[in-house]
Design an enzyme around this catalytic site. Structure first.
Site, PDB file in Angstrom:
ATOM      1  N   ARG A 133      41.766  65.285  57.913  1.00  0.00           N
ATOM      2  CA  ARG A 133      40.551  64.879  57.213  1.00  0.00           C
ATOM      3  C   ARG A 133      39.293  65.101  58.036  1.00  0.00           C
ATOM      4  O   ARG A 133      39.272  64.833  59.237  1.00  0.00           O
ATOM      5  CB  ARG A 133      40.630  63.390  56.833  1.00  0.00           C
ATOM      6  CG  ARG A 133      41.718  63.072  55.861  1.00  0.00           C
ATOM      7  CD  ARG A 133      41.829  61.574  55.668  1.00  0.00           C
ATOM      8  NE  ARG A 133      43.138  61.082  56.023  1.00  0.00           N
ATOM      9  CZ  ARG A 133      43.487  59.815  55.992  1.00  0.00           C
ATOM     10  NH1 ARG A 133      42.624  58.905  55.618  1.00  0.00           N
ATOM     11  NH2 ARG A 133      44.698  59.444  56.326  1.00  0.00           N
ATOM     12  N   HIS A 153      36.968  64.676  63.076  1.00  0.00           N
ATOM     13  CA  HIS A 153      38.103  64.988  62.198  1.00  0.00           C
ATOM     14  C   HIS A 153      39.375  64.460  62.817  1.00  0.00           C
ATOM     15  O   HIS A 153      39.468  64.238  64.034  1.00  0.00           O
ATOM     16  CB  HIS A 153      38.219  66.501  61.954  1.00  0.00           C
ATOM     17  CG  HIS A 153      38.734  67.277  63.129  1.00  0.00           C
ATOM     18  ND1 HIS A 153      40.075  67.455  63.386  1.00  0.00           N
ATOM     19  CD2 HIS A 153      38.082  67.912  64.130  1.00  0.00           C
ATOM     20  CE1 HIS A 153      40.224  68.171  64.483  1.00  0.00           C
ATOM     21  NE2 HIS A 153      39.031  68.463  64.964  1.00  0.00           N
ATOM     22  N   CYS A 154      40.381  64.205  61.960  1.00  0.00           N
ATOM     23  CA  CYS A 154      41.706  63.851  62.437  1.00  0.00           C
ATOM     24  C   CYS A 154      42.629  65.010  62.103  1.00  0.00           C
ATOM     25  O   CYS A 154      42.180  66.154  62.008  1.00  0.00           O
ATOM     26  CB  CYS A 154      42.193  62.545  61.808  1.00  0.00           C
ATOM     27  SG  CYS A 154      42.272  62.589  60.001  1.00  0.00           S
ATOM     28  N   ALA A 155      43.907  64.738  61.866  1.00  0.00           N
ATOM     29  CA  ALA A 155      44.852  65.824  61.634  1.00  0.00           C
ATOM     30  C   ALA A 155      44.580  66.559  60.337  1.00  0.00           C
ATOM     31  O   ALA A 155      44.809  67.762  60.225  1.00  0.00           O
ATOM     32  CB  ALA A 155      46.281  65.279  61.632  1.00  0.00           C
TER      33      ALA A 155
END
Length: 643
Positions: free
Chosen positions: A29, A25-27
């Site tokens: 998504r 995951h990113c910030a």
């Protein structure tokens, strides 16, 4: 939110555990690598609690949850999956996209994991600026309160560490990305910033020590704060290591491969690769800064205008390497205009969403806008863009124009960031204290232009009535096309809709597709068609035609919206088997032919031709269905009772 339930639904709708290759995951998504992307059910996923949008980027399937939520969902998904097999995780991804797209993805994969460390250093640097800058009657806080000097010195050390030892972070991440041993990559980064080397920040100040290696003089200069050299070195290290693994006997591999990899790469670094790439990085940073400063306000406006579209392609991740170089070498570059522009873009997106929040009368739209608008102002724009502005189109136009206006002002005043951080209102802490006022003016200008233009476009284009609204509400731009049907009312039945196709008619709860059967997309009917003639169930206007021809939306005189969806998962046919017979905006009468579908081809392709007629936005009303074993197109199918 029940994270366990959400995670279970995510796993289920992407094809099950067996179809998941990796989860990160990113910030905002959740990023999934799937074995077979065709097994994902975007319709069902879009209606999972907390999901703000879904899309496929090259080979990676991404689900937008928003800041904070995505961390909890990702942890729960990983817990339910158990530890993915290492072989499964390491399985190489299929190479898709052109060279530029793959290069951008590579940079993203290298830099995204280390962004928290860089951001932490940047924010600490901003805090140090607040303590040491002359903000109070020409004096700094530490000059007024000398007892705080130790605190400022400590914070300054904490802030500079991620940039001073940046090659260690990049070396670890890049070596892993290139298929080498991440710890050898970190070791190479340590060698490049060893304290016995002359610091890169002292170049031009003192004379660098020299190693005399068999008559060859090699400058012993470090690579603090550099980006390109360590990227190149990590690639070389990983390739040397992989080749040595292939030719070295197993009993000797663990001993000689790390030794030779580090030894050969180190000499190449200080003799050839490092100096060349250092100069290339300096020229790149200087060139971009010169171009930005030369074009002034025009350059700022252009960059601000295209920043959001670039973000949509994912190419903004390629800016990370350039921006890091600009920040690390701020003594000569002055700082980063990329961070300043990103801040203008983010607040402009937030202002557009807040304008929609003020203008819309739809409760669900208000709910999404309130969360995503504030998130964008604080630096996270994915929920705002993918969840609101892009779906409504005109707010997106307003936002990029607002971003251009603010960025033009910052370029004209040469307002640059001295550190990385949250690009938005919190961006003040990343700016030089003497630039605070100009940064504030830029933020206000971006937000005001974006907000006012959104209001203008909303009223001029009647966005509340646009067909994109239903797509917005269902979190997808394709499958949830709105439409509606109105007919004469009698006996309390305000609207009556007819069957769009002949066949067995049943409530949508009996549909073969679980997403439709759950009524998550709206109430309505399902029909097992006898033929492929899809007709208008009422008189109205064609409000939307899906590009692949498998779905059509209608809007009635009373404003009820209808979606007619032909077949299950037939979007994958890419238009094969469908002939569109009407145009968007065309007026139709009950029984007019809308789509001609080839049912035989649909079945041969392995898809169910069952056709759904859905009311995606029906509120304060109930639906009465009139099931029939052999209904004819044009016969009464359902009635809408208003409350």
């Amino acid at each position: 939110m029940d994270y366990a339930k959400v995670a279970g639904e995510v796993i289920r709708y992407v094809g099950g555990k067996e179809n998941i290759r990796s989860v990160t995951h990113c910030a905002t998504r959740l990023r999934l690598q799937l074995r077979d992307n065709s097994l994902r059910n975007e319709e069902a996923l879009s209606d999972v609690e907390g999901v703000k949008g879904v899309f496929l980027s090259q080979t990676q399937f991404q689900i937008i949850f928003g800041s904070g939520t995505v961390n909890m969902v990702c942890d729960e998904v990983l817990r339910q999956l158990g530890n993915l097999d290492e072989a499964q995780q390491a399985q190489p991804e299929e190479k898709k996209g052109n060279i530029l797209q793959r290069f951008v993805k590579m940079l993203s994969d290298i830099f995204v994991p280390i962004i928290p460390a860089i951001v932490a250093g940047g924010l600490l640097m901003g805090l140090n600026n607040v303590l040491t800058a002359d903000l109070i009657n020409g004096q700094s806080i530490i000059s007024l309160y000398p007892q705080w000097q130790g605190l400022a010195a400590a914070i300054n050390l904490f802030a500079s560490a991620p940039f001073t030892f940046l090659p260690v972070l990049i070396g670890f991440s890049a070596a892993r990305q290139f298929g080498g041993n991440a710890f050898l990559g970190a070791a190479m980064g340590m060698i490049m910033v060893h304290p016995d080397l002359m610091s890169a920040y002292q170049i031009g100040v003192g004379e660098a020590p020299v190693w005399n290696i068999f008559g060859l003089e090699v400058a012993a200069i470090g690579y603090q704060g550099t980006v390109l050299p360590v990227l190149a070195v990590s690639w070389i290290l990983a390739n040397i290591e992989k080749r040595l693994h292939r030719v070295t006997p197993s009993w000797l591999d663990n001993l000689t491969t790390p030794l030779l990899s580090i030894l050969v790469t180190s000499f190449l670094t200080f003799i050839v690769v490092g100096p060349v790439m250092r100069e290339a990085g300096n020229l790149l940073a200087a060139g971009i800064t010169w171009l930005y400063n030369t074009l002034g306000a025009l350059g700022g406006a252009i960059f601000g205008l295209v920043y959001a579209p670039i973000t949509l392609t994912g190419m903004h991740h390629s800016f990370i390497a350039i921006e890091t170089q600009l920040i690390a070498d701020s003594a000569s570059t002055g700082g980063s205009f990329i961070f300043s522009t990103a801040s203008m873009n983010n607040v402009a997106q937030g202002a557009a969403v807040l304008a929609v929040l003020m203008l819309t009368k739809n409760d669900k739209m208000k709910s999404i806008c309130s969360a995503s608008g504030v998130s964008a102002l604080l630096g996270i724009t994915e929920p705002a863009m993918f969840g609101v502005t892009l779906k409504l189109k005109y707010p997106f136009y307003a936002a990029i124009i607002g971003s251009a206006a603010g960025s033009a002002y910052l370029a004209a005043t040469r307002t640059l960031a001295q550190a990385l951080g949250a690009a938005g209102i919190p961006g003040f802490i990343s700016m030089r204290p003497d630039h605070y006022l100009d940064f504030a003016v830029g933020l206000i200008l971006s937000m005001a232009v974006s907000f006012l233009l959104t209001v203008f476009f909303w009223k001029k284009n009647h966005l509340e009535e646009e067909p994109q609204k239903a797509a917005f509400l269902k979190g997808q731009s394709a499958q949830a096309a709105p439409a509606a049907v109105a007919s004469a009312a009698a006996g309390g039945m305000e609207e009556i809709l007819c069957a769009p196709v002949s066949g067995r008619l049943m409530p949508v709860s009996e549909a073969a597709d679980e997403a439709f059967a759950s009524r998550a997309l709206g109430d309505g009917i399902a029909v097992d068609p006898e033929n492929g003639d899809i007709c208008a169930p009422c008189s109205g206007t064609v409000s939307m035609i899906f590009p692949t021809g498998h779905a059509v939306g209608l809007t009635t005189e009373k404003g009820t919206e209808i979606l007619i969806h032909v077949g299950i998962d037939t979007v994958k046919l890419n238009g094969e088997s469908f002939e569109i017979l009407v145009k968007q905006g065309e007026e139709v009468k009950t029984g007019d032919l809308l789509i001609r579908a080839d049912l035989d081809k649909i079945r041969k392709a392995g898809y169910n031709p069952q056709t759904m007629m859905i009311l995606p936005e029906l509120e304060n009303a109930s639906v009465e269905v009139f099931p029939k074993a052999a209904a004819k197109a044009g016969e009464k199918a359902l009635a809408i009772h208003r409350k």
